[in-house]
Write a protein that holds these residues in place. Structure first.
Motif, PDB file in Angstrom:
ATOM      1  N   GLY A  53       0.387   7.495  -1.717  1.00  0.00           N
ATOM      2  CA  GLY A  53      -0.548   7.391  -0.664  1.00  0.00           C
ATOM      3  C   GLY A  53      -0.898   5.764  -0.466  1.00  0.00           C
ATOM      4  N   SER A  54      -2.239   5.520  -0.318  1.00  0.00           N
ATOM      5  CA  SER A  54      -2.405   4.200   0.035  1.00  0.00           C
ATOM      6  C   SER A  54      -1.866   3.018  -1.037  1.00  0.00           C
ATOM      7  N   ALA A  55      -1.251   2.222  -0.336  1.00  0.00           N
ATOM      8  CA  ALA A  55      -0.515   0.928  -1.263  1.00  0.00           C
ATOM      9  C   ALA A  55      -1.827   0.216  -2.082  1.00  0.00           C
ATOM     10  N   THR A  56      -2.684   0.014  -1.330  1.00  0.00           N
ATOM     11  CA  THR A  56      -3.686  -1.015  -1.969  1.00  0.00           C
ATOM     12  C   THR A  56      -4.380  -0.006  -3.105  1.00  0.00           C
ATOM     13  N   ALA A  57      -4.733   1.039  -2.820  1.00  0.00           N
ATOM     14  CA  ALA A  57      -5.446   1.997  -3.997  1.00  0.00           C
ATOM     15  C   ALA A  57      -4.381   2.084  -5.112  1.00  0.00           C
ATOM     16  N   SER A  58      -3.251   2.515  -4.769  1.00  0.00           N
ATOM     17  CA  SER A  58      -1.978   2.479  -5.763  1.00  0.00           C
ATOM     18  C   SER A  58      -1.921   1.283  -6.842  1.00  0.00           C
ATOM     19  N   ASP A  59      -1.855   0.017  -6.296  1.00  0.00           N
ATOM     20  CA  ASP A  59      -2.015  -1.247  -7.022  1.00  0.00           C
ATOM     21  C   ASP A  59      -3.384  -1.174  -7.948  1.00  0.00           C
ATOM     22  N   GLY A  85       3.516   5.879  -4.806  1.00  0.00           N
ATOM     23  CA  GLY A  85       2.206   5.249  -5.504  1.00  0.00           C
ATOM     24  C   GLY A  85       2.035   6.031  -6.653  1.00  0.00           C
ATOM     25  N   GLY A  86       2.498   7.345  -6.832  1.00  0.00           N
ATOM     26  CA  GLY A  86       2.125   8.054  -8.021  1.00  0.00           C
ATOM     27  C   GLY A  86       3.009   7.457  -9.190  1.00  0.00           C
ATOM     28  N   TYR A  87       4.200   7.196  -8.857  1.00  0.00           N
ATOM     29  CA  TYR A  87       5.076   6.546  -9.570  1.00  0.00           C
ATOM     30  C   TYR A  87       4.479   5.154 -10.121  1.00  0.00           C
ATOM     31  N   TYR A  88       4.058   4.269  -9.064  1.00  0.00           N
ATOM     32  CA  TYR A  88       3.606   3.069  -9.370  1.00  0.00           C
ATOM     33  C   TYR A  88       2.245   2.973 -10.466  1.00  0.00           C
ATOM     34  N   ILE A  89       1.519   4.004 -10.292  1.00  0.00           N
ATOM     35  CA  ILE A  89       0.560   4.127 -11.198  1.00  0.00           C
ATOM     36  C   ILE A  89       1.131   4.479 -12.667  1.00  0.00           C
ATOM     37  N   ALA A  90       1.940   5.313 -12.691  1.00  0.00           N
ATOM     38  CA  ALA A  90       2.630   5.534 -14.089  1.00  0.00           C
ATOM     39  C   ALA A  90       3.104   4.494 -14.752  1.00  0.00           C
ATOM     40  N   ILE A 160       4.728  -6.213   0.154  1.00  0.00           N
ATOM     41  CA  ILE A 160       4.599  -5.255  -0.669  1.00  0.00           C
ATOM     42  C   ILE A 160       5.540  -4.473  -1.335  1.00  0.00           C
ATOM     43  N   TYR A 161       6.694  -4.371  -0.903  1.00  0.00           N
ATOM     44  CA  TYR A 161       7.896  -3.870  -1.528  1.00  0.00           C
ATOM     45  C   TYR A 161       8.314  -4.832  -2.693  1.00  0.00           C
ATOM     46  N   SER A 162       8.277  -5.839  -2.435  1.00  0.00           N
ATOM     47  CA  SER A 162       8.534  -6.824  -3.586  1.00  0.00           C
ATOM     48  C   SER A 162       7.662  -6.799  -4.710  1.00  0.00           C
ATOM     49  N   LEU A 163       6.425  -6.416  -4.317  1.00  0.00           N
ATOM     50  CA  LEU A 163       5.446  -6.318  -5.501  1.00  0.00           C
ATOM     51  C   LEU A 163       5.738  -5.116  -6.166  1.00  0.00           C
ATOM     52  N   PHE A 164       6.122  -4.156  -5.445  1.00  0.00           N
ATOM     53  CA  PHE A 164       6.586  -2.816  -6.324  1.00  0.00           C
ATOM     54  C   PHE A 164       7.577  -3.023  -6.796  1.00  0.00           C
TER      55      PHE A 164
END
Length: 277
Positions: A53-59, A85-90, A160-164
């Protein structure tokens, strides 16, 4: 007479649905703070089933999970879908597990907005714009972006991609090159994700709880933490349809434009996922 101190239990936080809609960052950030500060909690299990979902909320949620992990073991369990974003949080957890049929990855960023220029023209609607700032209306839905504006959007996405990529690299002990090869935006089955070191191992929810117990020494006393539902929503006779309303709100928000860590193929995910409602 000696006093015996009880071992702490296990916190379980379910993160099911679209981040920013069903998973609201302020609510879950408060939950993670409570879990981190609760001495009766020895470890945290994240139960994830989300297309992102939201990139900001995921971060922001990733950072909150990481802060919990600095104080007690955190195991992320991907039940069905741990995408974008679900994997980002994990990645904020110390250990990532997944069911053998789960889908994992979708490491990438997307910007989307509707362009209704032709529709407005057909119905005879004109929009008058007065602005201060040359690029102030670059995200407007009433016209296509200029070449300069398209370049600005590409730059935002690249950052944002680089941050991910850096988050995945750091959390999974991969090089930037290794992560970039995997960060195509595609989904992987859990066995492939394990072989690519995106997750640690396969298992079910009970296995994830057992792993959290092993790492923390906590007993198998599970306490589930959930956001409090608004008072008026609890009184509403339409409580059963709240997930559908959240999904529609999510789609409406995405239609207005924004940067997402979101698996596009699951935009309708929340329409059929009702969770606990």
């Amino acid at each position: 007479m000696p006093l015996f101190k009880r071992r702490p239990g296990i916190a379980v936080v379910e993160m099911h649905g679209v981040i920013g809609a069903a998973i609201k960052e302020p609510d879950y950030s408060r939950i993670f703070e409570r879990v981190a500060n609760n001495r009766k909690i020895g470890a945290l299990v994240l139960d994830i089933d989300s297309p992102g979902g939201s990139a900001t909320a995921s971060d922001l949620l990733y950072e909150n999970v990481r802060r919990v992990a600095q104080r007690k073991p955190v195991v992320a369990y991907i039940r069905g879908l741990g995408a974008s974003g679900g994997y980002y949080i994990a990645c904020g957890a110390g250990t990532i597990m997944a069911s053998r049929a789960a889908l994992v990855g979708s490491i990438g960023v997307i910007y989307m907005r509707p362009i209704v220029e032709q529709l407005l023209s057909k119905v005879g609607v004109e929009i008058s714009i007065f602005k201060g700032g040359r690029l102030k209306d670059m995200s407007g839905f009433w016209r296509h972006p200029t070449d300069e504006e398209a370049g600005k959007f590409e730059d935002l996405i690249a950052q944002i991609y680089s941050l991910f990529v850096s988050v995945v690299s750091d959390s999974r002990n991969l090089t930037t090159e290794e992560t970039t090869e995997l960060a195509t935006g595609e989904l992987y089955t859990a066995p492939v994700a394990r072989d690519q070191r995106l997750i640690d191992r396969l298992g079910n929810f009970d296995d994830a709880v057992a792993e959290a117990m092993r790492q923390s020494g906590a007993r198998r006393r599970i306490r589930r933490f959930r956001p409090k539902r608004p008072f008026m929503e609890r009184l509403s006779p339409f409580r059963g349809s709240s997930a559908q309303w959240r999904a529609l709100s999510s789609l409406a928000a995405m239609a207005s434009g924004g940067i997402y860590m979101m698996e596009p193929g699951f935009l309708g995910y929340g329409l059929t996922h009702t969770g606990d409602d």
